[in-house]
Design an enzyme around this catalytic site. Structure first.
Site, PDB file in Angstrom:
ATOM      1  N   THR A 236       0.851  -1.191   0.000  1.00 38.54           N
ATOM      2  CA  THR A 236       0.000   0.000   0.000  1.00 38.54           C
ATOM      3  C   THR A 236       0.880   1.233   0.000  1.00 38.54           C
ATOM      4  O   THR A 236       2.096   1.141   0.208  1.00 38.54           O
ATOM      5  CB  THR A 236      -0.952  -0.016   1.217  1.00 38.54           C
ATOM      6  OG1 THR A 236      -1.830   1.114   1.155  1.00 38.54           O
ATOM      7  CG2 THR A 236      -0.172   0.043   2.521  1.00 38.54           C
ATOM      8  N   CYS A 237       0.272   2.394  -0.238  1.00 35.21           N
ATOM      9  CA  CYS A 237       1.036   3.648  -0.257  1.00 35.21           C
ATOM     10  C   CYS A 237       0.050   4.793  -0.117  1.00 35.21           C
ATOM     11  O   CYS A 237      -0.958   4.664   0.580  1.00 35.21           O
ATOM     12  CB  CYS A 237       1.857   3.763  -1.539  1.00 35.21           C
ATOM     13  SG  CYS A 237       0.869   3.800  -3.047  1.00 35.21           S
ATOM     14  N   GLY A 238       0.310   5.922  -0.786  1.00 32.18           N
ATOM     15  CA  GLY A 238      -0.601   7.044  -0.702  1.00 32.18           C
ATOM     16  C   GLY A 238      -1.828   6.882  -1.579  1.00 32.18           C
ATOM     17  O   GLY A 238      -2.955   7.099  -1.147  1.00 32.18           O
TER      18      GLY A 238
END
Length: 739
Positions: A236-238
């Site tokens: 996951t990330c932004g």
């Protein structure tokens, strides 16, 4: 099939009809020039622009969500891509967004896709050609088949928070992950998905060349972040872009089961119904379940997995966030510590030693989970030798308990960090405190140690002799190692004779410079003063309110003199003359033991007194130590910074040895105030190092000051790391601390 392609390999393939080259450069909204402009300015000849924002589900309110198979097929078919094409993707910075495009093709069933190692950055570094000419693709037929196993949605992520079946690893920066800075997208909460790990995506590639690290280096990087290789992973990330870089890195490192959370933090952080954690990752390492069962067979009901007990053992007395171990063992002997460490080593499970929990830099937190060994039950005083002035104690003995035991011997142990800390903990952190100006630090008062090492073996270092030139000084290697090299289970300590006469006093000064100058001149004059503590006006105010004292609200020295009655009288007379010459006033003497006890109790309770200045606040406490000639300037600089940043931050100091502490009052919910505190603290540490001092005089490194270790010690940190790797190759001894 290899996933990465080199620049030289791509140069050979460029003219082949079956190869389609895609520029997948991505920029955040509002950044100029944007990705399309960068592509139009220059790109590798023949490259088609793969617009991550456009090859997306246009019906979604979230940015660049994965399109339907039909949408994807139509868009990439228009780029000239068929199911027989070899697709090569790259991006401008190196290895930032190409991973997202690579993942999209794979999730749509097209595995014949490669990533240009180092991207346009590596291509340009070799002087290879670029162009602004836009190619005209010939449309092709592409059939997409969605692989649901490679993508996760919010409902699946919510379910996983409860089950923990899949590991979650976050590609955002550490500051965003820990909620130290606000999210760049408006309206999002700060923090991370509960239980997730942290590995910023920029760590996967070489900063200079832009090329990905090798498979073994990537594997080590993910392992150090706490990732298990026998459990599925979700990246996951932004907003789902750099999560693709993590997915690519995991693929290159050989992880067999990787999916990507498409909505990522843009979706998760937007609503109030999704749970959020802040602070460092709660990493779990090793095979904890079988380790706990094996420990239970040995310790029975002296092993606890109760949440309250685990939480208590994962949090110290400062602002550092608590991170709980998976289990707590209450040991009563060196043999039991040895048994516990051996089991943990067999299962690759971290081990954290615990005394009283009074350390100040997050030493007892469990960022990788594991087992905490509580040593408080090892409270036996094994032997006292009045003739040799030494004592052998178990690690759980506290300094107050030791001095109570020694009361009738005429001896005492002088190291006094304020808290009633365990002696094992004081050894681990190389404690000192108010008496250090005369009696030295913990390092000066440890003769020999008994230590359990990472493989469960037991060694004994040093001897009861007052000096030795025999071999490496392993005793002092262990002192201050913060439990990262082994667990101290027993120690032989140097004792000192109780003074015939003791006198204590306070005196106030019109200026801080006058107080510090008096301390310097006292030391230079050879006065054997036992304690000389400084409190600025803010600290005095806090002490008055908390302890009912009526000290003048000025910079004040707390003093103590030890010796014969005649010697103490001479010391006090000389000190008074020096102090008065530097603007001192308001002398208050405490000769009776109960008056001295009250005075030093008030001083030792400064931390709690400062908390009372603003109820509900935490105290962010930091310390540095500088040559005493630099002390006044350093403190004055910090005071100016505190005033300029509108902070409440009293200062106390062991001015006899150049050590001072700043107690920043900190609203844990006010990120802006925390940023100002960090800025003042960083400047204080930088000034201390520039003055020839140290980033910590007595608190230790722990998790709080790791960033300054290399700034202070340079290449010597590499030797520290080599020693750690040699002694603890599995990195199970208090991992995440110091290094």
């Amino acid at each position: 099939m290899r996933t990465l392609i080199s620049t030289s390999e791509l140069a050979v393939l460029l003219d082949r009809d079956a190869v389609v080259l895609l520029d997948a450069t991505f920029t955040m909204p509002g950044v100029q020039p944007d990705a399309a402009q960068l592509y139009a300015t220059r790109h590798i000849p023949g490259a088609v622009f793969f617009d991550i924002d456009a090859v997306a589900d246009t019906a979604s309110d979230l940015p660049h969500m994965l399109p339907s198979p039909e949408q994807f097929a139509a868009q990439v078919g228009a780029m000239g891509i068929s199911n027989d094409s070899l697709v090569v993707v790259y991006d401008t910075p190196g290895m930032v967004s190409a991973g997202r495009a690579w993942w999209m093709f794979r999730v749509m069933g097209h595995d014949n896709v490669r990533v240009l190692d180092g991207g346009l950055k590596a291509w340009l570094a070799e002087g290879r050609p670029v162009t602004a000419e836009l190619p005209v693709p010939v449309a092709a037929c592409f059939i997409a088949q969605l692989h649901q196993g490679k993508v996760r949605n919010r409902d699946q992520m919510l379910a996983n928070v409860g089950t923990g079946v899949e590991q979650v690893i976050d590609a955002r920066s550490g500051d965003r992950f820990q909620a130290r800075v606000p999210e760049p997208r408006q309206g999002l909460r700060s923090g991370h998905i509960p239980g997730s790990l942290s590995l910023p995506s920029d760590q996967l590639s070489d900063a200079q060349t832009g090329r990905m690290l090798g498979p073994s280096a990537l594997r080590q990087l993910f392992s150090e972040a706490g990732l298990s290789w026998d459990q599925p992973v979700i990246t996951t990330c932004g907003s789902g872009v750099t999560a693709g870089a993590l997915a690519l890195g995991l693929h290159l490192a050989g992880h067999p089961a990787v999916a990507l959370y498409d909505g990522s933090w843009t979706e998760w952080g937007a609503g109030s119904e999704t749970p959020v954690e802040t602070g460092p990752a709660r990493v779990r390492r090793g095979r904890i379940a079988p380790a706990v069962e094996a420990l239970r067979e040995v310790f029975g009901d002296r092993l606890s997995t109760a949440q309250g007990i685990r939480d208590h053992h994962g949090k110290d007395v400062t602002h550092h966030p608590g991170q709980s171990p998976d289990a707590v063992v209450f040991a009563k002997s060196t043999a039991e510590v040895q048994a516990a460490v051996t089991i943990c080593a067999d299962h690759g499970v971290p081990v954290i030693a615990y005394g009283t929990g009074s350390s100040l830099e997050g030493h007892i937190t469990a960022p990788y989970g594991g087992v905490t060994i509580n040593l408080s039950g090892m409270d036996q005083i094994r032997a006292v030798s009045p003739e040799d002035m030494d004592v052998t104690v178990e690690a759980g003995v506290t300094r107050e308990a030791l001095n109570t035991y020694l009361r009738d011997t005429g001896l005492f142990f002088p190291i006094d960090p304020g808290a009633n800390a365990s002696l094992g903990g004081m050894i681990a952190t190389r404690a000192s405190g108010t008496n250090a100006v005369r009696y030295g630090t913990m390092s000066d008062n440890v003769l020999a140690l008994e230590v359990v090492l990472a493989d469960g073996s037991v060694i004994r270092t040093g001897s009861r002799a007052r000096k030795s030139s025999s071999g490496y000084d392993l005793t002092h290697l262990m002192v201050g190692s913060e439990g990262t090299l082994g667990i101290v289970t027993a120690a032989t300590l140097r004792l000192h004779g109780r003074p015939d006469s003791v006198s204590a006093a306070t005196c106030a000064f019109e200026t801080l410079d006058g107080a510090v100058t008096t301390a310097i001149e006292t030391i230079q004059s050879g006065v054997p003063i036992a304690r000389i503590e400084l409190l600025d006006a803010g600290a005095v105010d806090a002490v008055n309110r908390h302890s009912g004292m009526t000290l003048p609200l000025k910079t004040t020295l707390f003093l103590e003199f030890h010796g014969t009655a005649t010697g103490v009288a001479e010391q006090t007379d000389l000190f008074r003359a020096l102090a008065q010459a530097n603007g001192a006033s308001d002398f208050a003497w405490a000769v009776k033991e109960e008056d001295r006890t009250a005075l030093w109790t008030a001083r030792h309770q400064t931390l709690f007194a400062v908390k009372g200045l603003r109820p509900g606040s935490e105290v962010y406490i930091s310390d540095v130590c500088v040559p005493i000639s630099q002390l006044a300037d350093c403190i004055l600089d910090v005071q100016r910074d505190i005033l300029a940043e509108n902070l409440v931050a009293p200062i106390i100091g062991h001015v006899g040895d150049g050590n001072f502490h700043v107690l920043f009052l900190n609203d844990p919910d006010n990120a802006e105030e925390q940023a100002r505190i960090h800025a003042v603290n960083d400047r204080m540490l930088e000034r201390a190092l520039a003055a020839g001092g140290t980033a910590t005089g007595e608190h230790g490194i722990g998790i709080g000051k790791r960033d300054y270790l290399r700034k202070e010690h340079g290449a010597a940190v590499d030797l520290m790391a080599a020693i750690k790797a040699a002694v603890d190759p599995g990195n199970i001894m208090n991992p995440g601390k110091i290094l």
